[in-house]
Write a protein that holds these residues in place. Structure first.
Motif, PDB file in Angstrom:
ATOM      1  N   ALA A 337       0.648   3.898  -7.314  1.00  0.00           N
ATOM      2  CA  ALA A 337      -0.364   2.869  -7.554  1.00  0.00           C
ATOM      3  C   ALA A 337       0.248   1.646  -8.255  1.00  0.00           C
ATOM      4  CB  ALA A 337      -1.508   3.441  -8.392  1.00  0.00           C
ATOM      5  N   TRP A 338       1.175   1.893  -9.170  1.00  0.00           N
ATOM      6  CA  TRP A 338       1.840   0.783  -9.888  1.00  0.00           C
ATOM      7  C   TRP A 338       3.217   0.540  -9.273  1.00  0.00           C
ATOM      8  CZ3 TRP A 338      -1.790   3.409 -13.015  1.00  0.00           C
ATOM      9  CH2 TRP A 338      -2.640   2.589 -13.774  1.00  0.00           C
ATOM     10  N   ARG A 339       3.323   0.633  -7.959  1.00  0.00           N
ATOM     11  CA  ARG A 339       4.634   0.645  -7.289  1.00  0.00           C
ATOM     12  C   ARG A 339       5.415  -0.655  -7.462  1.00  0.00           C
ATOM     13  NH1 ARG A 339       0.419   1.333  -3.814  1.00  0.00           N
ATOM     14  NH2 ARG A 339      -0.011  -0.159  -2.174  1.00  0.00           N
ATOM     15  N   ASN A 340       4.714  -1.751  -7.722  1.00  0.00           N
ATOM     16  CA  ASN A 340       5.468  -3.010  -7.889  1.00  0.00           C
ATOM     17  C   ASN A 340       6.288  -3.037  -9.186  1.00  0.00           C
ATOM     18  OD1 ASN A 340       3.348  -3.222  -9.642  1.00  0.00           O
ATOM     19  ND2 ASN A 340       2.681  -5.253  -9.000  1.00  0.00           N
ATOM     20  N   THR A 341       6.127  -2.015 -10.031  1.00  0.00           N
ATOM     21  CA  THR A 341       6.940  -1.953 -11.256  1.00  0.00           C
ATOM     22  C   THR A 341       8.228  -1.164 -11.053  1.00  0.00           C
ATOM     23  OG1 THR A 341       5.981   0.116 -12.110  1.00  0.00           O
ATOM     24  CG2 THR A 341       4.806  -1.942 -12.622  1.00  0.00           C
ATOM     25  N   LEU A 342       8.433  -0.621  -9.862  1.00  0.00           N
ATOM     26  CA  LEU A 342       9.545   0.327  -9.653  1.00  0.00           C
ATOM     27  C   LEU A 342      10.756  -0.347  -9.024  1.00  0.00           C
ATOM     28  CD1 LEU A 342       7.436   3.244  -8.096  1.00  0.00           C
ATOM     29  CD2 LEU A 342       7.920   2.816 -10.522  1.00  0.00           C
ATOM     30  N   TRP A 343      11.899   0.341  -9.091  1.00  0.00           N
ATOM     31  CA  TRP A 343      13.100  -0.154  -8.401  1.00  0.00           C
ATOM     32  C   TRP A 343      13.320   0.597  -7.090  1.00  0.00           C
ATOM     33  CZ3 TRP A 343      14.364   2.483 -13.198  1.00  0.00           C
ATOM     34  CH2 TRP A 343      14.996   3.711 -13.047  1.00  0.00           C
ATOM     35  N   TRP A 344      12.399   1.411  -6.725  1.00  0.00           N
ATOM     36  CA  TRP A 344      12.457   2.143  -5.469  1.00  0.00           C
ATOM     37  C   TRP A 344      11.122   1.963  -4.757  1.00  0.00           C
ATOM     38  CZ3 TRP A 344      12.016   4.229 -10.320  1.00  0.00           C
ATOM     39  CH2 TRP A 344      10.902   5.018 -10.606  1.00  0.00           C
ATOM     40  N   ASN A 345      11.100   2.330  -3.467  1.00  0.00           N
ATOM     41  CA  ASN A 345       9.877   2.221  -2.681  1.00  0.00           C
ATOM     42  C   ASN A 345       9.302   3.621  -2.492  1.00  0.00           C
ATOM     43  OD1 ASN A 345      10.350  -0.546  -2.359  1.00  0.00           O
ATOM     44  ND2 ASN A 345      11.583  -0.200  -0.516  1.00  0.00           N
ATOM     45  N   PRO A 346       8.311   3.997  -3.272  1.00  0.00           N
ATOM     46  CA  PRO A 346       7.764   5.340  -3.113  1.00  0.00           C
ATOM     47  C   PRO A 346       6.897   5.384  -1.857  1.00  0.00           C
ATOM     48  CG  PRO A 346       6.422   4.129  -4.668  1.00  0.00           C
ATOM     49  CD  PRO A 346       7.560   3.204  -4.263  1.00  0.00           C
ATOM     50  N   THR A 347       6.796   6.527  -1.261  1.00  0.00           N
ATOM     51  CA  THR A 347       5.822   6.670  -0.180  1.00  0.00           C
ATOM     52  C   THR A 347       4.629   7.437  -0.727  1.00  0.00           C
ATOM     53  OG1 THR A 347       5.405   7.541   2.030  1.00  0.00           O
ATOM     54  CG2 THR A 347       6.919   8.798   0.650  1.00  0.00           C
ATOM     55  N   GLY A 348       3.442   7.105  -0.252  1.00  0.00           N
ATOM     56  CA  GLY A 348       2.280   7.914  -0.625  1.00  0.00           C
ATOM     57  C   GLY A 348       2.407   9.278   0.045  1.00  0.00           C
ATOM     58  N   ASN A 349       2.473   9.236   1.379  1.00  0.00           N
ATOM     59  CA  ASN A 349       2.750  10.434   2.167  1.00  0.00           C
ATOM     60  C   ASN A 349       1.844  11.607   1.810  1.00  0.00           C
ATOM     61  OD1 ASN A 349       4.115  11.697   4.249  1.00  0.00           O
ATOM     62  ND2 ASN A 349       5.619  12.641   2.869  1.00  0.00           N
ATOM     63  N   VAL A 350       0.577  11.342   1.654  1.00  0.00           N
ATOM     64  CA  VAL A 350      -0.378  12.439   1.458  1.00  0.00           C
ATOM     65  C   VAL A 350      -1.409  12.415   2.586  1.00  0.00           C
ATOM     66  CG1 VAL A 350      -0.158  12.902  -1.000  1.00  0.00           C
ATOM     67  CG2 VAL A 350      -1.566  11.004  -0.270  1.00  0.00           C
ATOM     68  N   GLY A 351      -0.891  12.651   3.789  1.00  0.00           N
ATOM     69  CA  GLY A 351      -1.774  12.793   4.944  1.00  0.00           C
ATOM     70  C   GLY A 351      -2.444  14.158   4.914  1.00  0.00           C
ATOM     71  N   PRO A 352      -3.294  14.434   5.891  1.00  0.00           N
ATOM     72  CA  PRO A 352      -4.007  15.732   5.899  1.00  0.00           C
ATOM     73  C   PRO A 352      -3.077  16.939   5.866  1.00  0.00           C
ATOM     74  CG  PRO A 352      -4.998  14.197   7.451  1.00  0.00           C
ATOM     75  CD  PRO A 352      -3.753  13.534   6.956  1.00  0.00           C
ATOM     76  N   ARG A 353      -1.964  16.891   6.598  1.00  0.00           N
ATOM     77  CA  ARG A 353      -1.044  18.045   6.611  1.00  0.00           C
ATOM     78  C   ARG A 353      -0.373  18.225   5.254  1.00  0.00           C
ATOM     79  NH1 ARG A 353       3.208  16.700   9.645  1.00  0.00           N
ATOM     80  NH2 ARG A 353       4.016  18.830   9.667  1.00  0.00           N
TER      81      ARG A 353
END
Lengths: 505, 90
Positions: A337-353
């Protein structure tokens, strides 16, 4: 020329204690840097290395190991692996290198302190090799990501993170300074070699190695497996230190040092390891869940080692086990949610599976952490991706420097544990972080979290833009964004997908 | 009037959040300030339509709420003091 067997000369060669004539012993070994517990030198001289090595052997073995790691790297570079790698996997590498590379240099200094200030000749000898280990680990983990900077500027954080004021880097430094950099040689050994390296490096180095191999990244897999073989050796410095402390009536102090360090490093490693394992690695490539690794490597192995040494499980063991199932899930959602504070690009990756997998591994996930994701996913699906990014600031823990979060939903466990000390109100994520502060307030009381800095004028003006700039986001590199550009949300549009899995939502 | 930062603990939210309030805000205005960065972003309203009240955070979650019209100054809230924003049965 024939060489003597190592066993014929080893003990006499490393028994370098002497009786000083020109200075007092306490000048040579100042208690606050050497041994504040007053354990007799004769006791320290019983320190016997569990693993013996000569310099000749060390150089020969390590040269071969490092050459192996470099040759795998060269082979993979020729295959353009990283140009085609999953962006979320690259984020795991960025996070790892940013957090770990210069931490190795810090560990080198810790071992140097043991090399200089320990009264135990055997410990000084082992720490010398430990120092060389950490120096090599720092160099190799700066060299490997260096080639990737041209591919993606965020890899520059391997070198920059520890010098930055990024909140995640501050959290790491605060813990490492406490555990590795600011204590005497004996306590540092208990905290670093035993609690940190024996207790927790397995989870980062072995656990992630398996996932990296599954992803086809044999460079990283080989690299961290090689590093862990060194860690496993010099980590053994801590065991005889603990035995000597327990034998000399210092069990309580040893236990306290273990308890502080184990918690502090766990709070960092759960983010470093738990989030990639349970969220970023594609489902079919995951080896085990973070909880399963922690149960095996920490819950079973480390606990057994503690008991074998006459120590006990940390007093907060039940809280720790709960934290293993909670903390990294909170921070996976928060960092995304606060991804603009990071030095990496996190993925949400919480699809149904992925949610089904998380629910299976962490029963109740949907009713707690899932509710948080529900709102963000709904915003994206409704055409408002900008509302999946957080506004405002979370409260930060005055000990671990991590956002104060816990389970939401009907169980609602999120709270700050507060303490007033010398007129200032301090907030903590847990009773354990609060306990550590209360043990020695003078050590921690003047440190300011990012949130404190927003209100004491250090970050001025107090605007989102200046906070990001202060943290180096958009300066050293672009700040974080979703690694898959939110493509994972489209899985909810597939026939048969359950768009909302939260009971009662 | 001056501004103050408190730590808001919204019922069912996974985060505690820093909330800027003015010292002359009433508790109802404090509720609104706490909802603004949370609801619709990562949290839902804990019970849509229900009244939310403010109380000091305690270990047992059972402190009396501040009166709705009481101001932040009157409640003597301090910098970074934690408050609960919770569903009131009243």
């Amino acid at each position: 020329m024939p060489l003597l067997e190592r066993s014929a000369w080893y003990d006499i060669a490393r028994d370098t204690n002497w009786t000083p004539k020109y200075v007092e012993v306490d000048e040579l070994f100042p208690p606050d840097q050497s041994d504040p517990y007053g354990i007799p030198v004769a006791e320290w001289e019983t320190f016997d290395e569990p693993y013996k090595v000569s310099y000749r052997e060390y150089v020969s073995v390590q040269r071969e190991k490092d050459a192996g790691a470099y040759s795998v790297k060269a082979a993979l570079a020729r295959s353009s692996y990283y140009e085609d790698a999953d962006p979320a996997y690259l984020s795991m590498l960025k996070l790892h290198y940013g957090a770990i590379a210069l931490s190795e240099y810090a560990a080198c200094q810790s071992d140097a302190r043991m090399t200089r200030f320990s009264k135990a000749p055997g410990m000084r000898n082992m720490a010398t090799f430990g120092m060389l280990d950490e120096l090599r680990h720092g160099q190799i983990q700066l060299y490997f990501p260096h080639q990737l900077v041209s591919l993606d500027r965020q890899f520059d954080w391997a070198h920059q993170a520890h010098h930055s004021k990024n909140w995640a880097a501050i959290a790491g430094r605060h813990a490492l300074d406490d555990v590795m950099m600011t204590r005497d040689a004996v306590t540092t050994s208990v905290m670093l070699n035993f609690a940190f390296e024996t207790g927790l490096t397995n989870i980062q180095m072995i656990g992630l190695s398996a996932d990296a191999a599954n992803m086809g990244d044999f460079t990283f897999s080989n690299l961290i497996t090689s590093i862990q073989s060194d860690e496993a050796r010099h980590a053994q410095i801590g065991t005889p230190v603990l035995e000597i402390m327990v034998r000399n009536g210092r069990k309580a102090e040893a236990q306290q040092a273990v308890d502080i360090a184990f918690w502090r490093i766990h709070r960092i490693f759960a983010i470093l390891t738990g989030i990639p394992m349970d969220y970023w690695i594609p489902l079919e490539k995951r080896d085990r869940s973070f909880k399963e690794y922690m149960t095996e490597f920490v819950g079973e192995q480390f606990e057994r080692q503690l008991l074998d040494l006459g120590l006990e499980r940390p007093w907060y063991w039940d809280i720790f086990l709960e934290d293993v199932e909670t903390h990294h899930h909170c921070q996976a959602a928060a960092t995304w949610a606060w991804r603009n504070t990071l030095w990496w690009n996190p993925t949400g990756n919480v699809g149904p599976r992925e949610r089904a997998w998380l629910e299976e591994k962490y029963p109740g996930w949907n009713d707690t952490f899932g509710m948080y994701w529900d709102v963000m996913i709904e915003n994206i699906r409704a055409g408002h991706p900008e509302k999946s990014e957080a506004v405002g600031m979370p409260a930060m823990c005055n000990m671990c420097q991590i956002p104060i979060s816990n389970k939401g939903g009907t169980v609602w466990q999120a709270r700050a544990y507060q303490l007033e000390y010398e007129g200032r109100l301090y907030s903590f994520c847990s009773t354990v972080c609060k306990w550590i502060f209360e043990l020695e307030p003078s050590r921690y009381k003047t440190f300011n979290t990012i949130a404190d800095r927003m209100y004491n004028g250090e970050i001025s003006p107090n605007t989102p833009e200046s906070i990001l700039q202060y943290m180096g986001s958009g300066v050293i590199s672009q700040g974080g964004r979703d690694a898959h550009d939110l493509a994972w949300v489209r899985a909810y549009d597939e026939p048969g997908a359950t768009p909302r899995l939260v009971a009662g939502s | 009037m001056s501004s103050l930062a408190v730590i808001g603990r919204l019922e069912k939210d996974a985060h505690t959040r820093i909330i800027d309030v003015d010292t002359d805000f009433t508790m109802d205005q404090v509720v609104e300030a706490c909802l603004a960065p949370a609801v619709g972003y990562q949290a839902r309203h804990p019970k849509p339509g229900a009244m939310l009240r403010v109380r000091p955070t305690t270990d047992t979650d059972d402190a009396d709420p501040f009166p709705r019209s009481m101001t932040v100054a009157e409640a003597r809230l301090r910098h970074f003091q934690q408050i609960d924003i919770y569903v009131s049965d009243d």
